[in-house]
Each structure stands twice: as C-alpha cells, then as structure tokens.
Design an enzyme around this catalytic site. Structure first.
Site, short mmCIF file in Angstrom:
data_model
loop_
_atom_site.label_atom_id
_atom_site.label_comp_id
_atom_site.label_asym_id
_atom_site.label_seq_id
_atom_site.Cartn_x
_atom_site.Cartn_y
_atom_site.Cartn_z
CE LYS A 88 -6.65 15.17 17.73
NZ LYS A 88 -5.82 14.08 18.22
N GLY A 121 -14.30 5.20 30.39
CA GLY A 121 -14.24 4.99 28.95
C GLY A 121 -13.46 3.74 28.61
CB VAL A 122 -14.04 0.32 28.55
CG1 VAL A 122 -13.69 0.51 30.00
CG2 VAL A 122 -15.56 0.18 28.38
N GLY A 123 -13.28 2.18 25.39
CA GLY A 123 -13.16 1.96 23.96
C GLY A 123 -11.80 1.37 23.64
CB VAL A 130 -7.35 4.35 24.67
CG1 VAL A 130 -6.33 4.64 25.76
CG2 VAL A 130 -6.83 4.83 23.32
#
Length: 348
Positions: A81, A182-184, A186
């Site tokens: 990463k 979280g609604v980005g 994904v």
C-alpha cells in the site's frame, strides 16, 4: 518517532520505503507486507495526517490488509500500500503524481499501485507516464480495470446479502434496514444496489450535499456521522475510513451484522472478539471489500474481462460463509478465523 519496525503494526513487513521529492513537494510511504504470492499490489491513498507516525501506521495496516485481501480473493499477488501525504489544503499536482510514479518505478515491480481514497483513474494515467507498475487505468466497456469503486461496491452488496441470510435467516433484502457510513464511490454504489432490492436505508457522510442528494434520490433517511454506527438497524455498513469499531463504539452497536467496505474497520485485533462476544455477525473487511482489487488485479495481470471480474466477485459470499462456518464451529471470532486462513495462504 519510533522506527517503523518498532510500531505495533509492523507485523514482519518486507519493506517500508519513504520517498521525498523536493521539487514537487511529494512525500510518500510505500509499505510492502508480503510478496509470497506475487508482486505486492494495493492502491495509493492521498490523505492529510496529523503526524508522520500516523501516516506510517496507516500504510502498515493497509498493506497487511492487502496481503490478506489478495490471498483470500485468490489473486496471485502479494500485499502493499502507498500513502501520498497531503497538506492541510489537500493540494495535489501532476508533478507530485509523476514524482510518485518515479518512486514506484525504483522498486522494480515489487509494488504495483492503483487508486484509493483521494485518487482517480485520471491520476493513474499521469503516474503511468513514469512507470508500468500501475493499474486502475481507464478501460473500454467490458474490459477489466478502471475505477475500482463500483467493483468494491458490488462485492460489498453481495456480502451484505450473505450477512442478511445468515444473521436474519432471510434471502430477500426487502425491508431490511441498512445504515451506511460514507456514501462516496463505494458506499454510494452500495446504497443504490440495496435500494434496487427494496432495502430501507439510513445514510451519513461528511459531505452534506452528497448525502442529501443521494437520500433524495433513493428515498433514504439521514443522520449525522456521529450517529450512523448506532442506528437501530439490521446491518451497519462502514464504508468510509477505518478504525471505527473500538471498545466504545462496539458496545453501542444496535445491529445484527456489520458488513461494509471500509478497510481496517477494527481499531485493534481485540475488537473482533468484542463484536463476536456481543453476538453480532462481522464480515471481515478484507474479504467483503475485495471487488476493487479483483478488478484492477485482473487488469494488471491481463487475465479476463469484465465478465471474469464479476464472476470472481461473485465468490465473495462463499469466502464469507467459509469464515462464518469455521467461526461457529471453533468459537473463534470471524476476524480471527479470516486472519488465520489468510496467514496460511501467504506462508505465515
């Protein structure tokens, strides 16, 4: 600051590389956890950290998660990463991206990068100008690759269905209440897939306009980001950043299952035991959220098209069920079982 190998999350990493390009201001960390199964693959995250120790710790945790994720997904790739450090204004320039690409290239393929939080497939095109060890590039329709977000969302959706089946003994998502943090790319994709199946949704996001627009589109409820994990719901789905499940938050959960797309949802390894002791079904994050790396991994390897990507993503529920069955049989938390299986796969 302690040396990387003295940090609790070092976990026998093969290497931790620090890069600095004074001309562009690029500062980056590339952590390589394991190359036992192949080149270490994992996205690059563009994020502002309060201090260097937190950045290195995040890179270490994410890198280890990629080793486990790629192994459990059956990919012939190791785990790594990268973290590209952002300033407080989160200013990202082409010069920084090119410098990062040159840094990746110095590792000679031991690490293959792709996009993660704060990075787009257009950014990957810039990086591609400096190195071949990159994936997640724009592709033609029907091909493997491109933005990994929708593939991650699909895998999480299938994982939520599997969790509902096991925890609620219900095949249908009709009327099932899912709270999404979280609604980005994904979380938003997951919400739309769940809404199509008749699920009831409660949403939260740090970007007010984004969550308001999605809630209006889907007829969903909204709460604050401080409340979302503790909504009385069937499933809580963390799809933002990690370390949200700790001793305090786990004690306040009011759900039957936790199944979401965020990496490193558990603040500590002990927190997997805390969820298990509460009788809440947990979908280990690196198992359920593997859709994105399956997509960009097959792109890099040149193995298959979009149909092959979706076929492999379709196996995520089987892997989750394997973990849950062993957890039920042994009395070990699902997180412990998943770690044990993944370690065996990477020879540790």
């Amino acid at each position: 600051m302690a040396a990387p190998w003295d940090l609790p999350d070092y976990d026998d990493h093969e290497g931790v590389h620090l890069f600095h390009d004074p001309d562009s201001g690029m500062r980056a960390i590339i952590a390589i956890h394991s190359t036992h199964l192949g080149n270490a693959a994992g996205g690059m995250r563009f994020w502002h950290y309060p201090d260097s120790a937190m950045a290195i710790t995040d890179a270490l945790r994410l890198s280890r998660g990629m080793s486990y994720k790629n192994a459990m997904a059956g990919l012939p790739m190791g785990g790594g990463k990268a973290v590209l450090l952002a300033d407080e204004t989160r200013t990202k320039t082409p010069e920084m991206l090119r410098a990062f690409g040159r840094a990746v290239d110095t590792l000679g393929g031991r690490y293959v990068t792709a996009e993660d939080v704060g990075i787009t497939d257009d950014d990957m095109v810039v990086i591609k100008g400096e190195t071949d060890y990159v994936s997640g590039l724009p592709v033609e329709k029907g091909e493997a690759g491109g933005d990994p977000g929708p593939s991650t969302a699909l895998g999480v959706f299938l994982g939520v269905k599997a969790a509902v089946n096991r925890a609620l003994d219900q095949d249908s998502l009709e009327g099932v209440h899912v709270a999404i943090q979280g609604v980005g790319s994904v979380g938003g994709g997951l919400a739309r897939l769940l809404a199509e199946q008749g699920a009831r949704l409660t949403l939260a996001d740090t970007v007010d306009a984004r969550v308001a627009a999605l809630a209006e589109e889907l007829g969903a409820d909204t709460v604050s980001v401080d409340e979302i994990l503790f909504v009385d719901a069937d499933v809580v789905s963390p799809c933002a950043l990690g370390a949200v499940l700790d001793a305090d938050s786990i004690a306040r959960l009011q759900c039957k299952a936790v199944a979401g797309g965020a990496n490193n949802q558990l603040a500590t390894r002990e927190d997997g035991g805390r969820i298990f002791e509460r009788g809440i079904l947990y979908a280990p994050d690196y198992v359920i959220n593997a859709g994105g790396i399956i997509n960009v991994g097959l792109e890099y390897l040149g193995q298959g098209d979009r149909a092959e990507v979706e076929a492999r993503i379709g196996k995520i529920p089987e892997r989750l069920e394997q973990v849950w069955q062993e957890s039920a049989a042994t009395g070990d938390p699902a997180s412990t079982v998943a770690d044990r299986i993944a370690k065996q796969l990477i020879g540790r």
